[in-house]
Each structure stands twice: as C-alpha cells, then as structure tokens.
Design an enzyme around this catalytic site. Structure first.
Site, PDB file in Angstrom:
ATOM      1  N   ARG A  50       0.850  -1.192   0.000  1.00 27.77           N
ATOM      2  CA  ARG A  50       0.000   0.000   0.000  1.00 27.77           C
ATOM      3  C   ARG A  50       0.884   1.240   0.000  1.00 27.77           C
ATOM      4  O   ARG A  50       1.200   1.788   1.058  1.00 27.77           O
ATOM      5  CB  ARG A  50      -0.927  -0.007   1.220  1.00 27.77           C
ATOM      6  CG  ARG A  50      -1.910  -1.177   1.230  1.00 27.77           C
ATOM      7  CD  ARG A  50      -2.775  -1.142   2.467  1.00 27.77           C
ATOM      8  NE  ARG A  50      -3.734  -2.244   2.493  1.00 27.77           N
ATOM      9  CZ  ARG A  50      -4.582  -2.468   3.498  1.00 27.77           C
ATOM     10  NH1 ARG A  50      -4.585  -1.664   4.549  1.00 27.77           N
ATOM     11  NH2 ARG A  50      -5.410  -3.491   3.444  1.00 27.77           N
ATOM     12  N   ASP A  52       2.223   5.080  -0.419  1.00 23.75           N
ATOM     13  CA  ASP A  52       1.683   6.374  -0.028  1.00 23.75           C
ATOM     14  C   ASP A  52       1.601   7.321  -1.215  1.00 23.75           C
ATOM     15  O   ASP A  52       2.122   7.046  -2.295  1.00 23.75           O
ATOM     16  CB  ASP A  52       2.584   7.015   1.039  1.00 23.75           C
ATOM     17  CG  ASP A  52       2.492   6.332   2.385  1.00 23.75           C
ATOM     18  OD1 ASP A  52       1.428   5.774   2.690  1.00 23.75           O
ATOM     19  OD2 ASP A  52       3.492   6.359   3.123  1.00 23.75           O
ATOM     20  N   ARG A 198      11.300   5.285   4.165  1.00 20.97           N
ATOM     21  CA  ARG A 198      11.594   6.723   4.052  1.00 20.97           C
ATOM     22  C   ARG A 198      12.289   7.253   5.305  1.00 20.97           C
ATOM     23  O   ARG A 198      13.169   8.123   5.221  1.00 20.97           O
ATOM     24  CB  ARG A 198      10.312   7.491   3.780  1.00 20.97           C
ATOM     25  CG  ARG A 198       9.768   7.246   2.381  1.00 20.97           C
ATOM     26  CD  ARG A 198       8.355   7.769   2.212  1.00 20.97           C
ATOM     27  NE  ARG A 198       8.260   9.194   2.463  1.00 20.97           N
ATOM     28  CZ  ARG A 198       7.118   9.867   2.568  1.00 20.97           C
ATOM     29  NH1 ARG A 198       5.960   9.212   2.437  1.00 20.97           N
ATOM     30  NH2 ARG A 198       7.111  11.161   2.788  1.00 20.97           N
TER      31      ARG A 198
END
Length: 248
Positions: A50, A52, A198
């Site tokens: 999923r 972002d 990230r």
C-alpha cells in the site's frame, strides 16, 4: 469466477497512494473504475503493498476476481485502454489459483530509493528523486546501513499513524550504490512499517551529511524523534514482490 494477477507500473506524483478514499485518485480506484468500464463488475483490487501519495511502482503485484471469466490478454488490453490517460499501466495479466493473494501470499517485498546528490537543482527527474545538494559520505551511510539489517524493534523508524500490530520487523538486506550523481538505496524484507523505508533513508542521508546519529542508540530509544527526517515520497519506488511458487 476467475482470479487474475496483474503487474503494474505507476507514477504516484499526482495520486493519493494505493488505497482508495474520498481525497482524490488512487491506484486502486483507477483500476477498479477501469475494470467496471470494461466488464460492468464492481470488484476490489488487492495489492502487494500500500504505497503512499507520491510513491511510484516499477512492478506492483495486484489481484482481483471476475464473475465472468475473460482471457488474460483481453483483460490487460481493456484495462490499459481505459487507463490510457492515467499514470498507471498494466504490464502483464494472468489467471491464478483462488488461493493466491497479492498481499498475504507475498514472501518478500523490494523497494528502492533514489537520491540525486549534486549541487545543481533537479529538472528532468523532478518528482522522481530526492535532490540533496550537500555532498554525502557514502561510506558512512553504508556502515550505518549494515546495522539496520536483521530483526529489530523499528519503533524509531515508524510513522505515528502506523497500524501494524508490532514494531518488530526483519530487514533482510540493505544496499547503497552510487552511479554518478545518483545514490540508490535498496531494501528487502517480508514487510515494512508505515514510512519505515523513508525514515531509514532520511536517517542515513543525515548520517551522510555528518550528523551525529547512531543506529544502535536510535533502536534503543524506541522513539521516532531519535531518528532522522522522513525522506520525501518522490524518491521511493516499489520494485517487486516475491511469492513462494511460480504458480502463485
């Protein structure tokens, strides 16, 4: 009833991410709309990851079921016809066993992150890399990255909104390579926490800039504030997913 596995690439720049909601176009909503336009069936498309808003995919795996069986080639051509003006492309399509699940059958996920490390601003790769003008110490980043490998409590690298039941994850590999001005970070694991990649990249880049950050101390702190910044979504790519057998 037939189940279809599709491989996708997409540019996440103007998308809200994979997940469908009311805030704007998502990869999931664009695919589901294309399927409905093709055959009139309302389906749910499930993915291996999923991603972002702003995150891209080179080879995302997804699946869905159709009541009326269609040839995979027909499905692929039809979806691409209805997606022609969207930043999503279906690279391949095949029928799979009903036991296959794009998310739950996945045994490993691979991501990469691209940093453009040069003084001149980014133009051609805008929204596809993270521009870092300050020269980075790649050896310092590689040394720190080695400490991320293995089973750890990644609380310090976890977004506040993460819904995972446990912060314990096993990072199978991290590699950092440099080709000219581009520095590429590659990560592999069965699963990741929200923003984990990230946050790891942001921390490694700050270490490369000379900031006094110690990976062991960050793990021990179990506090998001102990780690570095969250790298922008623009440089992150879902690369591929592994499954137990070719039949999957």
């Amino acid at each position: 009833m037939a189940r279809y596995k599709i491989n996708l690439e997409y540019d996440g720049t103007n998308l809200i991410g994979w997940q469908e909601n009311q805030d704007g176009p998502s990869v999931q909503s664009l695919l589901q709309d294309a399927i409905y336009k093709f055959c009139g069936e309302k389906v749910v498309v499930y993915s291996a990851g999923r991603t972002d808003a702003g995150v891209h995919a080179l080879n995302m795996i997804a699946h869905f079921d159709l009541e009326k069986e269609q040839a995979p080639e027909t499905v692929m051509r039809a979806l691409n016809f209805y997606l022609i003006n969207e930043p999503v492309s279906v690279l391949s399509c095949e029928k799979v066993d009903d036991n296959f699940h794009a998310r739950f059958s996945c045994t490993k996920r691979h991501y990469k992150y691209i940093v453009l490390n040069r003084g001149a601003p980014v133009v051609l790769e805008k929204n596809r890399v993270w521009w870092v003008p300050q020269k980075l110490n790649i050896n310092a980043m590689k040394s720190a990255a080695e400490k991320l490998i293995g089973k750890h409590d990644f609380t310090s690298f976890r977004a506040a909104q993460c819904q995972a039941k446990s912060p314990i994850k096993t990072l199978d590999s991290v590699t950092i390579t440099q080709n000219g001005d581009e520095i590429v970070f590659e990560f592999s694991a069965r699963s990741f926490l929200h923003h984990q990649v990230r946050n790891m990249v942001g921390t490694l880049v700050e270490i490369g800039q000379g900031k006094d950050l110690d990976i062991d101390k960050i793990f021990d702190a179990k506090n998001r504030g102990a780690a570095g910044i969250t790298a922008p979504a623009s440089g992150l790519y879902f690369v591929s997913a592994d499954y137990a057998t070719d039949a999957d």
